[in-house]
Design an enzyme around this catalytic site. Structure first.
Site, mmCIF file in Angstrom:
data_model
loop_
_atom_site.group_PDB
_atom_site.id
_atom_site.type_symbol
_atom_site.label_atom_id
_atom_site.label_comp_id
_atom_site.label_asym_id
_atom_site.label_seq_id
_atom_site.Cartn_x
_atom_site.Cartn_y
_atom_site.Cartn_z
ATOM 1 N N GLU A 67 0.879 -1.177 0.000
ATOM 2 C CA GLU A 67 0.000 0.000 0.000
ATOM 3 C C GLU A 67 0.912 1.221 0.000
ATOM 4 O O GLU A 67 1.391 1.656 1.053
ATOM 5 C CB GLU A 67 -0.917 -0.001 1.223
ATOM 6 C CG GLU A 67 -1.874 -1.174 1.303
ATOM 7 C CD GLU A 67 -3.010 -1.094 0.296
ATOM 8 O OE1 GLU A 67 -3.077 -0.094 -0.447
ATOM 9 O OE2 GLU A 67 -3.819 -2.024 0.267
ATOM 10 N N CYS A 108 -2.732 8.834 2.784
ATOM 11 C CA CYS A 108 -2.430 8.319 1.447
ATOM 12 C C CYS A 108 -3.582 8.615 0.492
ATOM 13 O O CYS A 108 -3.392 8.652 -0.723
ATOM 14 C CB CYS A 108 -2.131 6.827 1.498
ATOM 15 S SG CYS A 108 -3.379 5.854 2.342
#
Length: 520
Positions: free
Chosen positions: A274, A308
């Site tokens: 990720e 993010c």
């Protein structure tokens, strides 16, 4: 501009608050709250971005201790994988109960270490509780499938089995939620976990580790199903290189992913990555602008731009660009900045001065490329907290999508671009290396459906009439391209933590071969 919150807690008060929260969770602030011994390299400083001060020095995990932790987890796997999945779920259920009981304590630690405002810190802990609920239900739903066999008297099926030790490398910005996504699911799948948290957030990790240890003791689970590594890059390298670690789930920058993935691949291990995001929102002429402004401001300025999924690019139809940007700039001007423990605050500090430096450099590069700074970028509270980094979220109107725009800066910088045709908007949207989260604000169903279609957004998350941030745990979380391709949390993300076996059972007296092959 709103009045800046004039006071900040001092480091001593934050140290005492952290010690209290840790104590309630069964952990300790450390043997050296003021200064480490002479060999300080063996200790990890726990700092707070609220003041930039040091809260404590924690003993760092040695290479020998890291190896012992991996060995302990591998040993525990031999037992844990044979425990029925619903019984494994009992451990996660107990963990969820303890997280609920210590929700305020954990939120305190998240704010102190990561700088999140109170509502976001509480929301992150709630996310942990929610994924525990999800995983408990999952423990009774690790379904295989029955497949039609081409051979008479044969049954073809798939089953899923525990994979092995899962190494989790997490980032500072979600210091506990990402750990819980991996850990809750991995545990019900039969996998012990070795966790290397960000060296910027060791206290939240200590608290979670102690709560999980208590849960394991309460339900009689092996103590070795979870291990904590406190340290820097060396601990992560141990997880990447050790063949006993079946899966490495790593959250961080694309640069970090480029280092981890080849090392794991070299030993034929699995990676769940990720990595970075450079998320965009398309705002069409038909959009509800009031709704769009709310979604844009939270996605771009929430967590001080350190998610993010933070909105970093705003792609607006040229007919409404001036109107929309005027409203967004006005909303930015109403954002209270300061002490994240103050209920009025909406923007807390960056994780540290280096983040402010990166933000300043990006803003300077954008302006050299013809960008116009509409608002923000200035540092605040420098006199009150000279070692901290409180910065106004910035908006820059760009003439085109430059290399600076295509590069993720982990700070509250929003680049505004304009488009004329929808195809042009999609090209701008997809024209970056990252592919995590995306959104469109439109009342035109054709545009919405096109955005979600195969030739629309190329991201792992695509939203309509909401911002890029705030994913629910029920859906699989992750992205494409340089974001790494991994999926965590809900949906069928659990399959990454298990191995698949295809089974064929012959219950006949004959032995036909597949594809009509004759042999003997």
């Amino acid at each position: 501009m709103p009045a800046t919150v004039p006071t900040l807690p001092d480091t001593a008060a934050l140290r005492a608050r952290a010690a209290t929260a840790l104590g309630r969770c069964g952990a300790d602030l450390g043997a050296y709250p003021e200064a480490p011994p002479a060999r300080s390299g063996e200790h990890l400083p726990a700092r707070t971005p609220l003041t930039g001060g040091t809260l404590a020095y924690l003993p760092a995990t040695t290479p020998e201790q890291a190896d012992a932790a991996i060995a302990g987890a591998h040993h525990a796997f031999q037992q844990w994988r044979t425990v029925p999945a619903p019984q494994r779920g009992a451990l996660v259920k107990r963990l969820g109960e303890l997280l609920t009981a210590h929700r305020e304590d954990l939120a305190d630690l998240v704010t102190i270490e990561a700088g999140k405002i109170r509502s976001e810190a509480l929301g992150e802990v709630q996310e942990m509780i929610d994924i525990c609920d999800f995983a408990v239900g999952l423990s009774r739903q690790l379904y295989g499938r029955t497949i039609a066999s081409e051979r008479p008297g044969h049954r073809l099926s798939e089953s899923w089995h525990p994979l092995g030790v899962v190494g989790v490398i997490s980032a500072f910005n979600f210091p506990v939620a990402v750990w819980s996504w991996n850990t809750a699911v991995a545990l019900v799948c039969g996998d012990p976990v070795v966790w290397k948290p960000s060296e910027l957030t060791p206290l939240t990790a200590l608290a979670c580790d102690r709560l999980l240890a208590r849960a394991a003791a309460d339900v009689g689970a092996p103590a070795g199903v979870h291990h904590l590594l406190l340290g820097g890059r060396g601990c992560g390298e141990r997880l990447a290189d050790d063949p006993r670690v079946a899966l490495v789930s790593a959250t961080g920058s694309a640069r970090m992913g480029r280092q981890v993935a080849p090392r794991v691949a070299a030993r034929f291990g699995r990676c769940l990555l990720e990595l970075g995001g450079n998320n965009a929102a398309v705002v069409a002429p038909s959009a509800d602008l009031a709704l769009a402004v709310r979604g844009i401001v939270f996605s771009a300025a929430g967590t001080a731009g350190q998610r993010c999924t933070t909105l970093r690019r705003l792609i607006v139809h040229e007919d409404i660009a001036d109107q929309l940007l005027e409203q967004v700039v006005h909303a930015y001007g109403q954002l209270p900045l300061g002490d994240p423990f103050d209920p009025a605050t909406l923007v807390g500090p960056l994780i540290g001065p280096a983040a402010h430096t990166a933000m300043s450099e990006a803003l300077a590069a954008a302006q050299r490329a013809g960008g116009k700074l509409l608002t923000g970028g200035e540092r605040c509270l420098a006199a009150e907290a000279p070692d901290a980094a409180y910065v106004r979220p910035a908006i820059v109107r760009m003439p085109e999508q430059t290399d600076t725009v295509r590069t993720e800066t982990f700070a509250p910088v929003l680049y505004a671009l304009t488009y004329r045709t929808f195809d042009e908007a999609l090209a701008l949207h997809n024209g970056v290396p990252q592919g995590l989260s995306s959104s469109i604000f439109t009342r035109d169903q054709r545009e919405a459906e096109r955005f979600l279609a195969a030739d629309g957004s190329d991201c792992g998350i695509a939203n309509v009439n909401i911002g890029t941030s705030g994913a629910e745990i029920g859906g699989a979380f992750g992205g494409e391209k340089e974001t790494g391709g991994g999926r965590e949390s809900g949906s069928d993300a659990w399959r990454a933590y298990m191995r698949r076996t295809t089974n064929t059972v012959n219950y006949s007296d004959a032995l036909p071969l597949a594809q009509g092959v004759n042999f003997l």
